[in-house]
Motif scaffolding. Structure first.
Motif, PDB file in Angstrom:
ATOM      1  N   ASP A  75       0.968  -1.264  -0.140  1.00 57.03           N
ATOM      2  CA  ASP A  75       0.159   0.078   0.006  1.00 57.03           C
ATOM      3  C   ASP A  75       1.028   1.127  -0.079  1.00 57.03           C
ATOM      4  O   ASP A  75       0.420   2.480  -0.378  1.00 57.03           O
ATOM      5  CB  ASP A  75      -0.851   0.012   1.200  1.00 57.03           C
ATOM      6  N   SER A 103      -3.007   6.000  -5.528  1.00 58.09           N
ATOM      7  CA  SER A 103      -3.454   6.384  -4.217  1.00 58.09           C
ATOM      8  C   SER A 103      -2.081   7.529  -3.793  1.00 58.09           C
ATOM      9  O   SER A 103      -2.259   8.376  -2.741  1.00 58.09           O
ATOM     10  CB  SER A 103      -3.009   5.401  -3.306  1.00 58.09           C
ATOM     11  N   ASN A 106      -3.150  11.360  -3.646  1.00 57.86           N
ATOM     12  CA  ASN A 106      -4.401  11.483  -3.360  1.00 57.86           C
ATOM     13  C   ASN A 106      -4.834  12.041  -1.787  1.00 57.86           C
ATOM     14  O   ASN A 106      -5.492  12.683  -1.458  1.00 57.86           O
ATOM     15  CB  ASN A 106      -5.569  10.427  -3.624  1.00 57.86           C
ATOM     16  N   LYS A 107      -3.707  11.155  -0.972  1.00 62.19           N
ATOM     17  CA  LYS A 107      -4.063  11.373   0.359  1.00 62.19           C
ATOM     18  C   LYS A 107      -2.705  11.567   0.893  1.00 62.19           C
ATOM     19  O   LYS A 107      -1.911  10.772   1.837  1.00 62.19           O
ATOM     20  CB  LYS A 107      -4.542  10.240   1.098  1.00 62.19           C
ATOM     21  N   TYR A 111      -0.271   8.377   2.266  1.00 66.09           N
ATOM     22  CA  TYR A 111       0.505   7.548   1.260  1.00 66.09           C
ATOM     23  C   TYR A 111       1.770   8.736   1.314  1.00 66.09           C
ATOM     24  O   TYR A 111       1.835   9.781   1.163  1.00 66.09           O
ATOM     25  CB  TYR A 111      -0.395   7.260   0.189  1.00 66.09           C
ATOM     26  N   LYS A 133      -5.468   1.029  -8.774  1.00 64.70           N
ATOM     27  CA  LYS A 133      -6.306   1.145  -7.780  1.00 64.70           C
ATOM     28  C   LYS A 133      -6.205  -0.065  -6.840  1.00 64.70           C
ATOM     29  O   LYS A 133      -5.787  -1.026  -7.345  1.00 64.70           O
ATOM     30  CB  LYS A 133      -7.787   1.519  -7.987  1.00 64.70           C
ATOM     31  N   HIS A 134      -6.704   0.449  -5.761  1.00 67.45           N
ATOM     32  CA  HIS A 134      -6.668  -1.095  -4.811  1.00 67.45           C
ATOM     33  C   HIS A 134      -7.981  -1.805  -4.840  1.00 67.45           C
ATOM     34  O   HIS A 134      -8.943  -1.974  -3.955  1.00 67.45           O
ATOM     35  CB  HIS A 134      -6.671  -0.648  -3.150  1.00 67.45           C
TER      36      HIS A 134
END
Length: 341
Positions: A75, A103, A106-107, A111, A133-134
């Motif tokens: 991740d 990811s 985005n955060k 991340y 994507k997850h």
């Protein structure tokens, strides 16, 4: 008839997510406990090797060295860099980090960003693919065709590989399955694309391990204590048939549970093998007449969700060590919809 060979050698792949005391416990290990893992590995005759060394050996049909360990993270969380990376550098252990490129921007703070990932890459961390994507390969949104969904996820996987190469210079074509979910069809398509695939079911890696379903032991809470970790690190791999490693995984009205296991009886007594089904206890094991495999008998009524069985048998040539095999099943809801994580 029993005979001994190098089958009772094993590489154990560990999977972590967070190294933190403030993140979800189900995917976390504290920095203090993580260092205990590393110290135990250092003090007890294990060698930590990079993931590519293990996969190259599997591809070349080269025997794996015994008591070798591969460390992986899924991740791409920022605490891997802040808390895990310094400890791994301290002990001189190589490791792999699987990331989802979508990811990354985005955060921020949760991340890692691309600058941080490139820094880690430059310092020797192997950066690999966790999908764009997850998204699970098997959990198809309502109104979407399953074959179309899989093709979309595989196209995104290729896009993800290109982005990782652009950002880090690395392209290994190693894929960590989101949620560890897959089907035999997905396995074959991933093999056709040239990917080596790691899962989330437990078990060591042996010479017969299928490159489309490489097991990993979870090492975060609640599996982070040293006592059970020692058993996992010392486990050895059954010699399983490819058919067993590519047997059906989705259980619904059209796909009954496949409880057959084909393997070579080598270095363990069949009578000592035991299989435990999560939530159902010990399964009855019925061996085939020629001892080339067995069938498990148990209550096959599963609740929706991820289910599994663990089978173990004590090694004869390596007292105190156990052969270990884990089989996952994925069970949709009764209406055909998929369970939520």
């Amino acid at each position: 008839m029993l005979f001994f060979s190098n089958v009772s050698q094993a590489t154990v792949v560990l999977v972590y997510h967070h190294v933190s005391e403030s993140t979800p416990k189900s995917t976390s290990i504290s920095p203090k406990q993580f260092e205990k893992h590393l110290q135990y590995i250092k003090d007890n005759g294990f060698t930590v090797i990079p993931l590519n060394e293990m996969i190259d050996s599997l591809k070349a049909k080269k025997p794996l060295a015994d008591k070798t360990i591969v460390i992986t993270f899924d991740d791409g969380y920022s605490d891997i860099l802040y808390n895990g990376h310094p400890l791994l550098k301290k002990y001189g252990f190589p490791y792999t980090m699987f990331i989802n490129p979508d990811s990354v921007p985005n955060k921020p703070g949760i991340y890692l960003d691309w600058q941080q990932i490139k820094q880690m890459s430059d310092e020797g961390v192997l950066i690999a693919n966790h999908g764009l994507k997850h998204d699970s390969l098997i959990k198809v949104p309502a109104g979407t065709n399953a074959d179309d969904w899989l093709e979309q996820k595989l196209t995104e996987l290729q896009q993800s590989e290109e982005i990782i190469e652009q950002q880090t210079g690395q392209s290994w074509k190693y894929f960590a399955l989101p949620y560890g979910e897959y089907t035999p069809i997905a396995q074959q398509k991933l093999a056709d694309l040239g990917y080596a695939v790691v899962t989330q079911q437990s078990g060591p890696v042996g010479d017969s391990t299928d490159l489309t379903a490489i097991p990993r032991f979870p090492a975060s809470m609640p599996y982070d204590q040293l006592a059970p970790l020692k058993d996992k690190l010392n486990s050895v791999a059954f010699e399983l048939s490819q058919q067993t490693q590519r047997s059906s995984t989705v259980v619904d009205a059209n796909n009954p549970i496949d409880t057959n296991v084909e393997l070579k009886v080598d270095d363990f007594y069949p009578t000592m093998l035991a299989c435990f089904v999560a939530g159902k206890g010990q399964a009855e094991v019925k061996w085939h007449k020629d001892n080339n495999g067995f069938t498990m008998n148990f209550d096959t009524t599963f609740a929706a969700g991820r289910q599994r069985v663990n089978c173990t048998a004590p090694s004869i040539s390596k007292p105190g060590r156990y052969y270990w095999y884990s089989k996952p099943w994925f069970v949709p809801n009764k209406d055909g919809s998929w369970y939520k994580d």
